[in-house]
Write a protein that holds these residues in place. Structure first.
Motif, mmCIF file in Angstrom:
data_model
loop_
_atom_site.group_PDB
_atom_site.id
_atom_site.type_symbol
_atom_site.label_atom_id
_atom_site.label_comp_id
_atom_site.label_asym_id
_atom_site.label_seq_id
_atom_site.Cartn_x
_atom_site.Cartn_y
_atom_site.Cartn_z
ATOM 1 N N TRP A 24 0.831 -1.321 -0.237
ATOM 2 C CA TRP A 24 -0.138 -0.091 0.037
ATOM 3 C C TRP A 24 0.958 1.563 0.088
ATOM 4 N N ASN A 25 0.493 2.352 -0.490
ATOM 5 C CA ASN A 25 0.816 3.599 -0.293
ATOM 6 C C ASN A 25 -0.030 4.454 0.845
ATOM 7 N N ASP A 26 0.580 5.403 1.590
ATOM 8 C CA ASP A 26 -0.071 6.021 2.404
ATOM 9 C C ASP A 26 -1.319 6.804 2.231
ATOM 10 N N GLU A 27 -1.251 7.256 0.760
ATOM 11 C CA GLU A 27 -2.533 8.171 0.588
ATOM 12 C C GLU A 27 -3.642 7.399 0.246
ATOM 13 N N ASP A 28 -3.263 5.959 -0.553
ATOM 14 C CA ASP A 28 -4.470 5.165 -0.775
ATOM 15 C C ASP A 28 -4.974 4.380 0.360
ATOM 16 N N PHE A 29 -3.839 4.120 1.558
ATOM 17 C CA PHE A 29 -4.553 3.447 2.686
ATOM 18 C C PHE A 29 -5.448 4.610 3.592
ATOM 19 N N VAL A 63 -7.334 6.689 2.247
ATOM 20 C CA VAL A 63 -8.675 6.721 1.665
ATOM 21 C C VAL A 63 -9.216 5.098 2.042
ATOM 22 N N TRP A 64 -8.661 4.107 1.963
ATOM 23 C CA TRP A 64 -9.464 2.855 2.436
ATOM 24 C C TRP A 64 -9.993 3.122 3.695
ATOM 25 N N ASP A 117 -13.214 5.223 3.758
ATOM 26 C CA ASP A 117 -14.226 4.506 2.885
ATOM 27 C C ASP A 117 -14.558 3.457 3.701
#
Length: 415
Positions: free
Chosen positions: A358-363, A365-366, A369
């Motif tokens: 994972w990257n921190d920005e996507d994590f 967001v996850w 959400d």
């Protein structure tokens, strides 16, 4: 259109209607505006607000707002001060004498340091003001500021305002998120004007050791630069030894300034109170900038701040224990979700390495959400923060445990 005009026009178009005559004022904007980074905390607020507006039951661990209230004696002091006619008037530019005397007394009783209230102290409306005026007093266009990454975003933002340059020294968990200052090339130190430190650290929870501060002071003397230590989390330590002040270090006051904040020690973030302490020559310059650019710290907050600083600090120690216990509750809960917090020694936040792949920005967001938990991506704290997210400890332990439970329940096979 200039870069500054493009940057500001893009922001303005999202929130402000165009005037009927369509006049473009972009050519009147200062060039420095284009280089100012966005405020990640404002952006996080917007993400959370949008999620809440869509009906999500968000646990907001992206925010640094204290969740309690100041000691009753400080509430009483500010209420009494609000009725006293002397406080209807402007305060002295440098601060009320009783407030400055209380800061000096606090430094002596808590850190064994003698600070002259008249020449080595300035009252400011929050440590953020101190950051801004100190950088304005020291940094010219293209001067070099050395930051320790990950770092509080305003250090970069305020440097951008004065068109300075930034060099980032990385840290890692293996070394307790303390940088190896000796690994920085001597040419960088020779060029540097300012080194900004922040211990206890936001976001990592690291604390400085006497040896680390001594080495920084040695380098400042040898290479002729200034050290600024952001001591906003003074007193908020998780270990038996409370966090130390940079100014305790022999020779530090010759090359250093330190910022203090009432917000964290006494849970009065909305009151906006703090101070700048240290080298008298630097303070004189900072006071000059402050007098021309900043509002004075509220007179009644200075009265309440003096009451807090003159107290036995038992309320601050109780807060430190509370945050330590919350850190443990969050750490233990996240372990059930297959996640591990970095070891923290103080401050108000927890630092979490994102799952592999994972990257921190996507994590981040996850988490919002899928688990309805809001955090801040680590890359918002500079490039060396990538791969982590920051979680606030400013919620009750039960809420932190619930956040961890939600993450565990939402995990599935995501990592």
């Amino acid at each position: 259109m200039t870069a500054a005009a493009q940057a500001v026009t893009a922001k303005a178009s999202q929130s402000q209607e165009t005037y009927s005559n369509g006049e473009d004022l972009g050519d009147l904007l200062a060039d420095r505006v284009a280089a100012i980074p966005a405020n990640p905390f404002a952006e996080a607020d917007a993400r959370v607000a949008a999620a809440v507006a869509n009906g999500k039951p968000v646990i907001n661990l992206a925010k640094g707002n204290p969740d309690g209230e100041p000691p009753q004696f400080m509430q009483d002091a500010v209420a009494k001060a609000a009725r006293e006619s002397i406080n209807f008037k402007y305060s002295p530019f440098d601060g009320k004498p009783e407030y400055l005397a209380a800061i000096s007394s606090w430094y002596h009783s808590q850190h064994g340091v003698h600070i002259d209230p008249k020449t080595q102290l300035l009252a400011v409306a929050g440590a953020s003001v101190g950051i801004s005026v100190a950088i304005q007093a020291l940094i010219n266009k293209d001067d070099l500021v050395v930051l320790v990454g990950p770092y509080y975003p305003q250090y970069e933002g305020s440097t951008a305002v004065v068109q300075g340059r930034v060099h980032v020294v990385p840290t890692d968990e293996k070394h307790g998120f303390l940088p190896d200052l000796d690994a920085v090339p001597g040419a960088v130190w020779d060029e540097a004007k300012l080194l900004i430190l922040n211990y206890p650290n936001n976001p990592t929870g690291a604390v400085a050791t006497p040896e680390f501060f001594a080495n920084a002071v040695r380098l400042a003397h040898e290479h002729h630069f200034v050290i600024l230590n952001d001591f906003a989390y003074a007193g908020i330590g998780f270990d038996e030894q409370p966090p130390i002040s940079l100014l305790e270090t022999p020779g530090a006051v010759d090359v250093s300034i330190e910022l203090g904040s009432l917000s964290k020690m006494y849970m009065v973030a909305g009151w906006r109170g703090g101070f700048v302490a240290g080298n008298a020559q630097l303070l004189a310059a900072i006071k000059s900038v402050h007098q021309q650019t900043s509002i004075l710290m509220s007179s009644i907050v200075q009265v309440a701040g003096a009451a807090g600083l003159n107290s036995d600090q038992s309320t601050v120690r109780a807060l430190a224990v509370r945050y330590r216990d919350r850190y443990h509750a969050l750490r233990d809960g996240l372990a059930q979700a297959g996640l591990r917090l970095a070891t923290a020694h103080g401050g108000l936040f927890a630092w979490l390495a994102v799952p592999h792949g994972w990257n921190d920005e996507d994590f981040a967001v996850w988490l919002l959400d899928k688990a309805n938990v809001a955090v801040i991506p680590g890359s918002d704290f500079g490039p060396t923060g990538a791969g982590f997210v920051r979680l606030s400890l400013l919620e009750p332990a039960t809420t932190l445990a619930e956040a961890a439970r939600r993450i565990a329940a939402a995990r599935g096979n995501a990592w």
